[in-house]
Each structure stands twice: as structure tokens, then as C-alpha cells.
Design an enzyme around this catalytic site. Structure first.
Site, PDB file in Angstrom:
ATOM      1  N   TYR A 128       0.831  -1.202   0.000  1.00 41.16           N
ATOM      2  CA  TYR A 128       0.000   0.000   0.000  1.00 41.16           C
ATOM      3  C   TYR A 128       0.867   1.253   0.000  1.00 41.16           C
ATOM      4  O   TYR A 128       0.584   2.233  -0.704  1.00 41.16           O
ATOM      5  CB  TYR A 128      -0.922  -0.001   1.217  1.00 41.16           C
ATOM      6  CG  TYR A 128      -1.853   1.184   1.288  1.00 41.16           C
ATOM      7  CD1 TYR A 128      -2.946   1.284   0.439  1.00 41.16           C
ATOM      8  CD2 TYR A 128      -1.628   2.212   2.201  1.00 41.16           C
ATOM      9  CE1 TYR A 128      -3.804   2.371   0.498  1.00 41.16           C
ATOM     10  CE2 TYR A 128      -2.467   3.306   2.270  1.00 41.16           C
ATOM     11  CZ  TYR A 128      -3.559   3.385   1.415  1.00 41.16           C
ATOM     12  OH  TYR A 128      -4.397   4.473   1.467  1.00 41.16           O
ATOM     13  N   TYR A 129       1.951   1.222   0.760  1.00 41.89           N
ATOM     14  CA  TYR A 129       2.908   2.334   0.829  1.00 41.89           C
ATOM     15  C   TYR A 129       3.456   2.654  -0.556  1.00 41.89           C
ATOM     16  O   TYR A 129       3.498   3.819  -0.971  1.00 41.89           O
ATOM     17  CB  TYR A 129       4.021   1.948   1.795  1.00 41.89           C
ATOM     18  CG  TYR A 129       5.247   2.821   1.780  1.00 41.89           C
ATOM     19  CD1 TYR A 129       5.242   4.083   2.369  1.00 41.89           C
ATOM     20  CD2 TYR A 129       6.429   2.377   1.190  1.00 41.89           C
ATOM     21  CE1 TYR A 129       6.384   4.874   2.379  1.00 41.89           C
ATOM     22  CE2 TYR A 129       7.568   3.153   1.193  1.00 41.89           C
ATOM     23  CZ  TYR A 129       7.542   4.404   1.786  1.00 41.89           C
ATOM     24  OH  TYR A 129       8.674   5.176   1.790  1.00 41.89           O
TER      25      TYR A 129
END
Length: 217
Positions: A128-129
Site C-alpha cells: 500500500y505504501y
């Protein structure tokens, strides 16, 4: 130059502030705590207290003031999704809007190489980062500002070597934060480099020469 660093107390941001100051630049920054602001003031830095996740665009623009450039080096480092969204995603978008409001054209974003750690089995939070980091790059590249995106390799706390490999496409390895900060200083002082994504890795080219090598004819 007057330069504002979002993430002035971070690993790269703190080193960048020191190097800019030693070069004669005036350094401003955003910090979340009063004690950090006091410490920075004793060292000659002009810090404002505020959390980019909570500040409005107008408040952030007022903090920026009339600087020559903004460097966004804050990041969640793949922590919780809420923090990643607030800092690496919404924080960058908010800073872009604030830069426009403050009439600051130069905006440098410290991002991440897309293939970082791809040899590992990354968890959902880290994936997600990376996705949020990419979205922030897209937002900046479409902002109309005089932007620059720097994607360093895996960051280390080792002493810098003063030599790097810098270009539109580099292999992913590792690099000392000191060399990242030194490269940022040279990039900030090279007005002919803009609207460009550069990747940074360890290498054998002196930093000043590596930066000059990316000036477009």
C-alpha cells in the site's frame, strides 16, 4: 536560497538541513513538537510547529511563506495505512496545493524506487505504501509546478562516499542518507534540472558531476 523542508527532523531531512545551512542557505521546516522546534532554533533553523496530517492548506501555505523551494522528505516508511495515507499521500497533495497558494514554484519530492525490496514477500501495508508513493508522484508531475522527484535506493545510515549513480533509470541497491542529502543540495542549486524523475544509487561518479550530467541541453 530559502528552502522549506517537510520532514526536517527525519533521517534525510535533518542531514539536508545541515548541509544547506553550511552552504549558506536559510532553512525552514515543519516539526510536530515544541521541543523539536526549540532544538532546531538553537541550531539556526526556522521551524514551525504543525502536523501536516491536521493542517489546512492555508495553514501550510502560511508556514511555507516566500521560500525559493520546498523539499518533501517526510514519510511513513510503510507503517499503518492511516499514517501512509495522511503523510505520503494526502500530505503531498496538500503540500502541492499550499505551494501554489504560497506562490512557490520549486517542489522536490523524495520518493522511493518502485522495485525496492521486490525480492522479498512484502506485506499488504508495504505494498500500500508503494502504491501511495506512486500516486503522490503522479499528482506532483501533473501539478504545473517546477517539480523534481528523487527516488533513492534502500537508505542506510553508513557514512557517505561522495559518489553516486544518478539518472532517469538506475538499478536498485542501497545508498547512504548522507549521499542522498548531498545530492539534494546539488539538485536544489541546479535550476536547469526540473520536471524530471531521477533515480539514485551507489556509484562511482562524484555527486556534483552526477548532477551536472542530468542537465538537459
Amino acid at each position: 536560497m530559502d528552502i522549506f523542508i517537510v520532514g526536517i527532523t527525519g533521517g534525510v531531512g535533518a542531514l539536508l538541513a545541515e548541509r544547506l545551512q553550511s552552504r549558506g542557505d536559510t532553512v525552514h521546516g515543519l516539526t510536530r513538537r515544541d521541543d523539536q522546534q526549540a532544538d532546531l532554533a538553537t541550531r539556526g533553523f526556522h521551524a514551525r510547529v504543525g502536523d501536516i496530517a491536521d493542517m489546512t492548506v492555508e495553514e501550510l501555505a502560511a508556514a511555507f511563506g516566500k521560500v525559493d523551494a520546498i523539499v518533501f522528505s517526510a514519510g511513513s516508511n510503510g507503517g499503518s495505512r492511516d499514517v501512509t495515507t495522511a503523510v505520503d499521500g494526502d500530505g503531498v497533495v496538500k503540500a502541492i496545493k499550499a505551494a501554489r497558494l504560497a506562490d512557490v514554484e520549486r517542489f522536490v519530492l523524495v520518493s522511493v524506487l518502485p522495485e525496492s525490496w521486490r525480492e522479498r514477500d512484502l506485506g499488504d501495508e508495504v505494498e500500500y505504501y508503494f502504491a501511495v508513493k506512486k500516486s503522490a508522484e503522479v499528482a506532483l508531475s501533473r501539478s504545473g509546478l517546477n517539480w523534481l522527484i528523487l527516488r533513492p535506493s534502500l537508505l542506510l545510515d553508513d557514512p557517505g562516499t561522495g559518489t553516486v549513480s544518478l539518472g532517469p533509470a538506475e538499478l536498485h541497491g542501497e545508498i547512504a542518507r548522507e549521499d542522498v542529502a548531498a545530492t539534494l543540495v546539488e539538485l536544489l542549486h541546479e535550476p536547469r534540472i526540473g520536471r524530471l524523475i531521477l533515480e539514485l544509487n551507489t556509484g562511482s561518479t562524484p555527486i556534483e558531476e552526477a548532477v551536472r550530467g542530468n542537465v538537459r541541453p
